[in-house]
Design a protein around this motif. Structure first.
Motif, short mmCIF file in Angstrom:
data_model
loop_
_atom_site.label_atom_id
_atom_site.label_comp_id
_atom_site.label_asym_id
_atom_site.label_seq_id
_atom_site.Cartn_x
_atom_site.Cartn_y
_atom_site.Cartn_z
N THR A 16 0.86 -1.19 0.00
CA THR A 16 0.00 0.00 0.00
C THR A 16 0.89 1.23 0.00
O THR A 16 1.86 1.30 0.76
N GLY A 17 0.58 2.18 -0.84
CA GLY A 17 1.38 3.40 -0.90
C GLY A 17 0.50 4.61 -1.18
O GLY A 17 -0.69 4.47 -1.49
N TYR A 18 1.11 5.77 -1.06
CA TYR A 18 0.39 7.03 -1.27
C TYR A 18 1.20 7.90 -2.22
O TYR A 18 2.43 7.92 -2.15
N LYS A 19 0.50 8.61 -3.07
CA LYS A 19 1.20 9.45 -4.04
C LYS A 19 0.30 10.59 -4.50
O LYS A 19 -0.91 10.59 -4.23
N LEU A 20 0.91 11.52 -5.21
CA LEU A 20 0.16 12.62 -5.79
C LEU A 20 0.03 12.39 -7.29
O LEU A 20 0.94 11.84 -7.91
N ALA A 21 -1.07 12.80 -7.85
CA ALA A 21 -1.27 12.66 -9.29
C ALA A 21 -2.20 13.76 -9.76
O ALA A 21 -3.03 14.27 -9.00
N CYS A 68 13.14 5.26 -13.73
CA CYS A 68 11.84 4.89 -14.27
C CYS A 68 10.99 4.10 -13.27
O CYS A 68 11.47 3.61 -12.27
N GLY A 69 9.73 3.96 -13.62
CA GLY A 69 8.80 3.21 -12.79
C GLY A 69 7.81 4.12 -12.08
O GLY A 69 7.98 5.35 -12.06
N PHE A 70 6.77 3.53 -11.56
CA PHE A 70 5.85 4.28 -10.71
C PHE A 70 6.55 4.55 -9.38
O PHE A 70 7.43 3.79 -8.96
N TYR A 71 6.13 5.62 -8.72
CA TYR A 71 6.65 5.96 -7.40
C TYR A 71 5.50 6.07 -6.41
O TYR A 71 4.42 6.52 -6.77
N CYS A 72 5.77 5.69 -5.18
CA CYS A 72 4.81 6.00 -4.11
C CYS A 72 5.57 6.11 -2.80
O CYS A 72 6.73 5.71 -2.70
N LEU A 73 4.91 6.69 -1.83
CA LEU A 73 5.47 6.86 -0.49
C LEU A 73 4.79 5.89 0.46
O LEU A 73 3.61 5.59 0.31
N HIS A 74 5.54 5.42 1.45
CA HIS A 74 4.95 4.50 2.43
C HIS A 74 3.93 5.21 3.32
O HIS A 74 2.90 4.64 3.68
N ALA A 75 4.25 6.44 3.70
CA ALA A 75 3.44 7.14 4.72
C ALA A 75 2.52 8.18 4.10
O ALA A 75 2.95 8.99 3.27
N GLY A 108 9.73 5.01 0.42
CA GLY A 108 8.76 4.67 -0.61
C GLY A 108 9.24 3.57 -1.52
O GLY A 108 10.21 2.88 -1.23
N LEU A 109 8.54 3.43 -2.62
CA LEU A 109 8.82 2.36 -3.57
C LEU A 109 8.94 2.92 -4.98
O LEU A 109 8.34 3.94 -5.31
N ARG A 110 9.69 2.22 -5.79
CA ARG A 110 9.66 2.39 -7.24
C ARG A 110 9.26 1.03 -7.77
O ARG A 110 9.84 0.01 -7.37
N VAL B 47 -0.19 -4.99 2.29
CA VAL B 47 0.75 -4.65 3.34
C VAL B 47 1.35 -3.26 3.12
O VAL B 47 1.41 -2.75 2.02
N ALA B 48 1.78 -2.67 4.21
CA ALA B 48 2.57 -1.44 4.14
C ALA B 48 4.02 -1.83 4.30
O ALA B 48 4.36 -2.68 5.12
N ALA B 49 4.88 -1.24 3.50
CA ALA B 49 6.28 -1.61 3.55
C ALA B 49 6.91 -1.11 4.85
O ALA B 49 6.63 -0.01 5.30
N VAL B 50 7.73 -1.92 5.45
CA VAL B 50 8.42 -1.55 6.68
C VAL B 50 9.90 -1.36 6.37
O VAL B 50 10.58 -2.30 5.97
N PRO B 51 10.41 -0.16 6.54
CA PRO B 51 11.82 0.07 6.24
C PRO B 51 12.72 -0.80 7.12
O PRO B 51 12.45 -0.99 8.29
N GLU B 52 13.78 -1.28 6.50
CA GLU B 52 14.75 -2.09 7.24
C GLU B 52 16.13 -1.45 7.11
O GLU B 52 16.25 -0.25 7.01
N ALA B 53 17.16 -2.26 7.09
CA ALA B 53 18.53 -1.74 7.05
C ALA B 53 18.78 -0.94 5.77
O ALA B 53 18.28 -1.27 4.70
N ALA B 54 19.56 0.11 5.88
CA ALA B 54 19.83 0.98 4.74
C ALA B 54 20.86 0.38 3.81
O ALA B 54 21.72 -0.38 4.22
#
Lengths: 227, 63
Positions: A16-21, A68-75, A108-110, B47-54
């Motif tokens: 699950t992620g959050y982003k602006l669009a 490249c890729g979609f982006y989102c934030l965890h929080a 976040g994720l890519r 799930v929500a991703a949980v950050p781990e080691a950098a």
């Protein structure tokens, strides 16, 4: 096409992620979608879509040494913070499910595949929560950008779609904040605060009123000088 | 126009996760006190991703 699957994690469920669009509406008004804000600003994507690299079509996003890729934030809070930036004020804050190949970062994720789940919040330029979408005056070939507007500022702007009508035109099952199944609370206490006097007026109307006041004062001074 | 960039931070991991339409319905067979088995249905949200080691790479938010 280079489609090597990265080794590593294998979660059993999407993230699950959050982003602006930016909200976009097709030229004929029958279809709606989303556009990115910076690198993906010229790309329109649907409720379920796969990322494509805008620089190199020979690799599959997200490539580690490419952006490249979609982006989102965890929080959610991070996405809300991003939405405070001037150039992002007319964006929708959406909740997504991220899947496919992904690279996970601290915040976040890519990733390669995205499913838009809900429109969490948006704001009119006056600061009130957005309840409708109007033509933003900009766009892409075949697509008009839409900007959130509140009921006070909606008069005279076209085309006007409610968020639910916009969601219906995406062709997917997107939840909208404030609908029958809104999910977690999405409004902050800021939403309920009364706005400063005149905050909902258009800048032109406010300027016209100030010019009229100035003219009245000049007339008054002139009358005193003449008298 | 200036483009403001928000950092995603350092890479934590990479991988692959299958797309599913929505929440995953998981059926689990459990044995109750009388010895009979029952099927319990649990709906697991995404799930929500949980950050781990950098790790080492930085990235920027785009779209």
């Amino acid at each position: 096409l280079f489609t090597r699957t990265p080794a590593g994690e294998r979660p059993d469920r999407p993230f699950t992620g959050y982003k602006l669009a930016r909200a976009v509406l097709s030229a004929d008004g029958t279809r709606a979608g989303f556009a990115g804000l910076t690198l993906g600003a010229d790309q329109v994507y649907g409720v379920v879509d796969d990322a494509a690299c805008v620089w190199n079509t020979r690799h599959a996003p997200p490539r580690k040494w490419c952006g490249c890729g979609f982006y989102c934030l965890h929080a959610l809070a991070d996405a809300q913070a991003l939405g405070c930036a001037t150039e992002h004020r007319s964006a929708l804050l959406i909740e997504v499910r991220a899947s496919g190949r992904y690279i996970r970062y601290e915040r976040g994720l890519r990733y390669s595949r995205q499913r838009v789940r809900s429109i969490r919040e948006c704001h009119c330029e006056c600061g009130r929560p957005g309840t409708m979408l109007a033509d933003a005056g900009t766009g892409l070939v075949g697509w008009r950008h839409l900007a959130p507007v509140c009921g006070h500022c909606a008069a005279g702007r076209v085309p006007i779609l409610t968020l639910a009508e916009f969601a219906a035109r995406t062709g997917g099952s997107i939840k909208v904040a404030g609908s029958a199944d809104p999910g977690p609370p999405m409004r902050s206490s800021l939403d309920e605060r009364p706005l400063p006097e005149g905050a909902g007026e258009s800048p032109i109307a406010v300027l016209s009123a100030e010019i009229a006041l100035l003219h009245a004062r000049l007339d008054d001074i002139q009358a005193r000088l003449d008298g | 126009m200036e483009v403001r960039i928000m950092r995603l931070g350092k890479i934590q991991a990479s991988g692959y996760v299958a797309d599913v339409a929505d929440e995953t319905v998981v059926n689990e067979t459990v044995v109750n006190e009388s010895g009979a088995s029952e099927t319990a249905t649990e709906i697991k949200p995404a799930v929500a991703a949980v950050p781990e080691a950098a790790d080492r790479e930085q990235a920027s938010v785009s779209g």
